[in-house]
Scaffold this motif. Structure first.
Motif, short mmCIF file in Angstrom:
data_model
loop_
_atom_site.label_atom_id
_atom_site.label_comp_id
_atom_site.label_asym_id
_atom_site.label_seq_id
_atom_site.Cartn_x
_atom_site.Cartn_y
_atom_site.Cartn_z
N PHE A 86 0.82 -1.21 0.00
CA PHE A 86 0.00 0.00 0.00
C PHE A 86 0.86 1.26 0.00
N ASP A 87 1.98 1.23 0.69
CA ASP A 87 2.87 2.38 0.66
C ASP A 87 3.34 2.65 -0.77
N ASP A 88 3.68 1.60 -1.49
CA ASP A 88 4.06 1.78 -2.90
C ASP A 88 2.89 2.32 -3.72
N TRP A 89 1.70 1.80 -3.47
CA TRP A 89 0.51 2.26 -4.19
C TRP A 89 0.24 3.73 -3.88
N PHE A 90 0.26 4.10 -2.61
CA PHE A 90 -0.03 5.49 -2.22
C PHE A 90 0.96 6.47 -2.86
N HIS A 91 2.19 6.02 -3.04
CA HIS A 91 3.21 6.88 -3.64
C HIS A 91 3.29 6.69 -5.17
N SER A 92 2.27 6.05 -5.74
CA SER A 92 2.14 5.83 -7.19
C SER A 92 3.38 5.16 -7.78
N ARG A 93 3.87 4.15 -7.07
CA ARG A 93 5.01 3.37 -7.55
C ARG A 93 4.59 2.01 -8.09
N VAL A 94 3.32 1.87 -8.44
CA VAL A 94 2.80 0.60 -8.94
C VAL A 94 2.13 0.84 -10.28
N PRO A 95 2.91 0.84 -11.37
CA PRO A 95 2.31 1.16 -12.68
C PRO A 95 1.22 0.18 -13.10
N ASP A 96 1.24 -1.05 -12.58
CA ASP A 96 0.23 -2.03 -12.97
C ASP A 96 -1.18 -1.64 -12.55
N ILE A 97 -1.30 -0.79 -11.52
CA ILE A 97 -2.65 -0.42 -11.07
C ILE A 97 -2.86 1.09 -11.09
N ASP A 98 -2.08 1.80 -11.87
CA ASP A 98 -2.24 3.24 -12.06
C ASP A 98 -1.84 4.02 -10.82
N HIS A 99 -1.87 5.32 -10.96
CA HIS A 99 -1.53 6.21 -9.85
C HIS A 99 -2.59 6.06 -8.75
N PHE A 100 -2.26 6.51 -7.57
CA PHE A 100 -3.18 6.40 -6.44
C PHE A 100 -4.19 7.54 -6.47
N ASN A 101 -5.45 7.17 -6.45
CA ASN A 101 -6.54 8.15 -6.37
C ASN A 101 -7.63 7.60 -5.45
N GLY A 102 -7.21 7.04 -4.33
CA GLY A 102 -8.16 6.45 -3.40
C GLY A 102 -8.57 5.06 -3.83
N CYS A 103 -9.55 4.54 -3.16
CA CYS A 103 -10.05 3.19 -3.44
C CYS A 103 -11.21 3.29 -4.43
N PHE A 104 -11.02 2.71 -5.60
CA PHE A 104 -12.06 2.75 -6.62
C PHE A 104 -13.34 2.07 -6.13
N PHE A 105 -13.21 1.04 -5.31
CA PHE A 105 -14.37 0.30 -4.83
C PHE A 105 -15.18 1.12 -3.82
N ILE A 106 -14.50 1.85 -2.97
CA ILE A 106 -15.20 2.75 -2.05
C ILE A 106 -15.89 3.86 -2.84
N ASN A 107 -15.14 4.43 -3.78
CA ASN A 107 -15.69 5.52 -4.59
C ASN A 107 -16.92 5.05 -5.39
N ALA A 108 -16.79 3.91 -6.05
CA ALA A 108 -17.90 3.40 -6.87
C ALA A 108 -19.10 3.03 -6.02
N SER A 109 -18.86 2.39 -4.89
CA SER A 109 -20.00 2.00 -4.04
C SER A 109 -20.69 3.23 -3.45
#
Length: 192
Positions: A86-109
């Motif tokens: 998650f630290d890598d994700w929050f710092h947008s270091r995970v190109p496989d899942i795009d930059h961090f913009n919160g949780c898509f599932f929380i946002n969508a729900s």
């Protein structure tokens, strides 16, 4: 990549960065370069496209997270690695899942709040699957059933809280803070 996959990926990126209700199908079509007729051939409505985007994100997100947890020993190490991921994700270091913009599932729900809505249900299924993955690693700690339930809930709450703190408050170190809390608690109950 076929046209259906291109539509889903394009829609996901737009929905994730701008919000689902803020993005119309015309923008998805313009960004993807695909004709409206093709879109409606694959997706009878925008909601069907949204659900496909949620399921796409579920597949890519779980594949990424599972691969991160499989690279360390099961149990305590994997539970702590969750927060490194998650630290890598929050710092947008995970190109496989795009930059961090919160949780898509929380946002969508949140945008589809009716629990019977297929989009909301798909988001809830994702959260349940991630909780089950966490539970498998907590099971490795060989704790009592009651303590296993409590630690699983704690990890899930720390995970969700870290995501919220990172997105809403901009605390990109929230995952490492949560990891520190979890490590202290696990040290009381389980060895490496």
């Amino acid at each position: 990549m076929d046209k259906q996959e291109l539509l889903v990926r394009t829609a996901f990126k737009l929905f994730y960065t701008r919000g689902i209700h803020a993005v119309g199908v015309n923008l998805v079509l313009a960004e993807s370069g695909i004709a409206k007729r093709t879109l409606y051939h694959h997706f009878p409505s925008k909601e069907h496209l949204v659900e496909a985007a949620v399921r796409y994100r579920d597949r890519s997100y779980r594949a990424w997270l599972i691969s991160r947890l499989e690279n360390v020993p099961a149990g305590k190490s994997a539970l702590l690695e969750l927060f490194n991921a998650f630290d890598d994700w929050f710092h947008s270091r995970v190109p496989d899942i795009d930059h961090f913009n919160g949780c898509f599932f929380i946002n969508a729900s949140a945008e589809f709040g009716d629990r019977d809505n297929p989009i909301h249900r798909a988001c809830a299924e994702h959260k349940a699957d991630i909780t089950a993955s966490i539970r498998r690693h907590v099971d490795e700690l060989a704790l009592s059933k009651e303590l296993t339930e409590e630690i699983t809930s704690l990890v899930v709450l720390l995970k969700e809280g870290a995501i919220s703190m990172a997105h809403v408050q901009g605390n990109l170190n929230a995952a490492l803070e949560a990891k520190g809390i979890l490590k202290n608690i696990l040290n009381s109950y389980a060895s490496e």
